[in-house]
Design a protein around this motif. Structure first.
Motif, PDB file in Angstrom:
ATOM      1  N   TYR A 179     -57.753  58.549  -6.777  1.00 43.50           N
ATOM      2  CA  TYR A 179     -56.460  58.931  -7.343  1.00 43.50           C
ATOM      3  C   TYR A 179     -55.950  60.123  -6.538  1.00 43.50           C
ATOM      4  O   TYR A 179     -56.661  61.106  -6.373  1.00 43.50           O
ATOM      5  N   GLU A 225     -47.702  60.112  -7.141  1.00 43.17           N
ATOM      6  CA  GLU A 225     -49.109  59.860  -7.453  1.00 43.17           C
ATOM      7  C   GLU A 225     -49.442  58.391  -7.194  1.00 43.17           C
ATOM      8  O   GLU A 225     -48.686  57.497  -7.565  1.00 43.17           O
ATOM      9  N   ARG A 282     -58.899  59.007 -15.807  1.00 42.41           N
ATOM     10  CA  ARG A 282     -58.785  60.381 -16.276  1.00 42.41           C
ATOM     11  C   ARG A 282     -59.732  61.290 -15.506  1.00 42.41           C
ATOM     12  O   ARG A 282     -59.371  62.412 -15.129  1.00 42.41           O
ATOM     13  N   ASP A 285     -58.352  61.786 -12.031  1.00 37.65           N
ATOM     14  CA  ASP A 285     -57.185  62.658 -12.121  1.00 37.65           C
ATOM     15  C   ASP A 285     -57.618  64.117 -12.247  1.00 37.65           C
ATOM     16  O   ASP A 285     -57.033  65.017 -11.624  1.00 37.65           O
ATOM     17  N   TYR A 289     -56.765  67.194  -9.524  1.00 33.70           N
ATOM     18  CA  TYR A 289     -56.113  68.465  -9.832  1.00 33.70           C
ATOM     19  C   TYR A 289     -57.017  69.649  -9.543  1.00 33.70           C
ATOM     20  O   TYR A 289     -56.541  70.743  -9.230  1.00 33.70           O
TER      21      TYR A 289
END
Length: 325
Positions: A179, A225, A282, A285, A289
């Protein structure tokens, strides 16, 4: 009392919703699920059945069974195209001629005119069905693709990814979910305008297609994204594949000349892993970050960051410290 009535209304709406969610039979999906051999068997069987009925009804004096021949023509056009549909139509006309000759021994003028009219009807129906199929396929493709980049949209990516997870589990294979989003993309939009930003995304998507196989998933999750789902072979390491993906997308962004980079988070779904696609996305992700907060222009695999200097992984023209913004 009011609370009880509200509860009853909610329960009734819930029952209605459950009722509406019951999938209905979809002829086009059923036909598309058949193999070409199965479709041909269906066509041959339907022709035999209709020809038999035509013979029996002609003996009984009924002359309106020929319209049933429209069904095989439509099926052939839907599954194989206009030429095959017209081939079936011609075969049906021949069957009708054989039936008439078998019953009366000759063809009068009215019968010939009727057969010609019937062939014209079959041709019109074949053209309409073929055109509708083309429009249907185009709209279905647009519904599954991101309107700007042409790669999978979020909904279709998730659908295909779920299928890949199920297949990989059944075949005892591992998957890599990466991701990533773009560093500095907003500055490009602010400085050069959204049209330039759109062109950058299109260039990234087009060059990114060459980094993955046809059986893998590559989709735009929204904005800047993106996500990639790849099946790992026994000879491939997750770190190696993640590095190659990051290097490839970095090179694609470098080619745009805007100094945009990407931060990537990646996780591995091992055989027997009970994690759902939502949990995997998740996790990836969160890793992405974390990279954006710490270094940018790097990647993190399953919570373990790559070596600080992986300049050697980049092509010569991109040799620079890629884990810094």
């Amino acid at each position: 009392m009011r609370g009880a009535l509200t509860a009853l209304r909610k329960d009734h709406r819930s029952q209605q919703s459950d009722h509406l969610e019951v999938p209905l039979f979809s002829p086009e999906q059923w036909l598309d699920s058949l193999t070409p051999v199965a479709v041909w068997r269906l066509l041959i069987l339907s022709l035999i059945c209709i020809a038999s009925l035509d013979w029996l009804f002609q003996v009984s004096g009924i002359h309106h069974v020929g319209s049933l021949y429209m069904l095989p023509v439509c099926i052939a056009c839907w599954c194989f195209g206009f030429k095959t549909g017209m081939g079936i139509a011609i075969a049906e006309i021949i069957l009708s001629v054989v039936t008439l000759l078998g019953l009366s021994g000759h063809l009068d003028t009215s019968a010939i005119v009727e057969l010609v009219i019937q062939l014209i009807k079959f041709g019109c129906a074949a053209a309409v069905v073929t055109r509708f199929r083309q429009s249907f396929d185009r709209e279905r493709l647009l519904a599954r693709r991101d309107w700007m980049t042409g790669i999978l949209n979020r909904q279709e990516f998730q659908r295909q990814a779920e299928a890949m997870l199920a297949s990989a589990t059944a075949r005892n294979r591992s998957l890599l979910l990466a991701y990533f989003d773009l560093d500095g993309f907003k500055a490009v939009n602010d400085r050069f305008g959204h049209q330039t930003g759109d062109q950058l995304l299109q260039c990234l998507a087009e060059q990114g297609k060459s980094l993955i196989g046809l059986e893998d998933c590559f989709g735009r999750m929204g904005g800047d994204e993106f996500a990639v789902l790849i099946e790992l072979t026994k000879t491939e390491g997750a770190l190696e594949v993640t590095s190659q993906l990051h290097v490839g997308f970095t090179a694609a962004l470098e080619n745009t000349g805007h100094g945009v980079t990407c931060s990537m988070g990646a996780v591995v779904a091992f055989p027997g892993d009970s994690a759902s696609l939502h949990e995997l996305m998740r996790h990836a992700d969160q890793l992405m970050y974390a990279v954006k907060r710490d270094t940018k222009a790097g990647f993190s695999l399953a919570g373990h960051a790559p070596p600080c200097d992986f300049e050697s992984l980049l092509p010569p023209k991109l040799q620079r410290c890629s884990h810094h913004s």
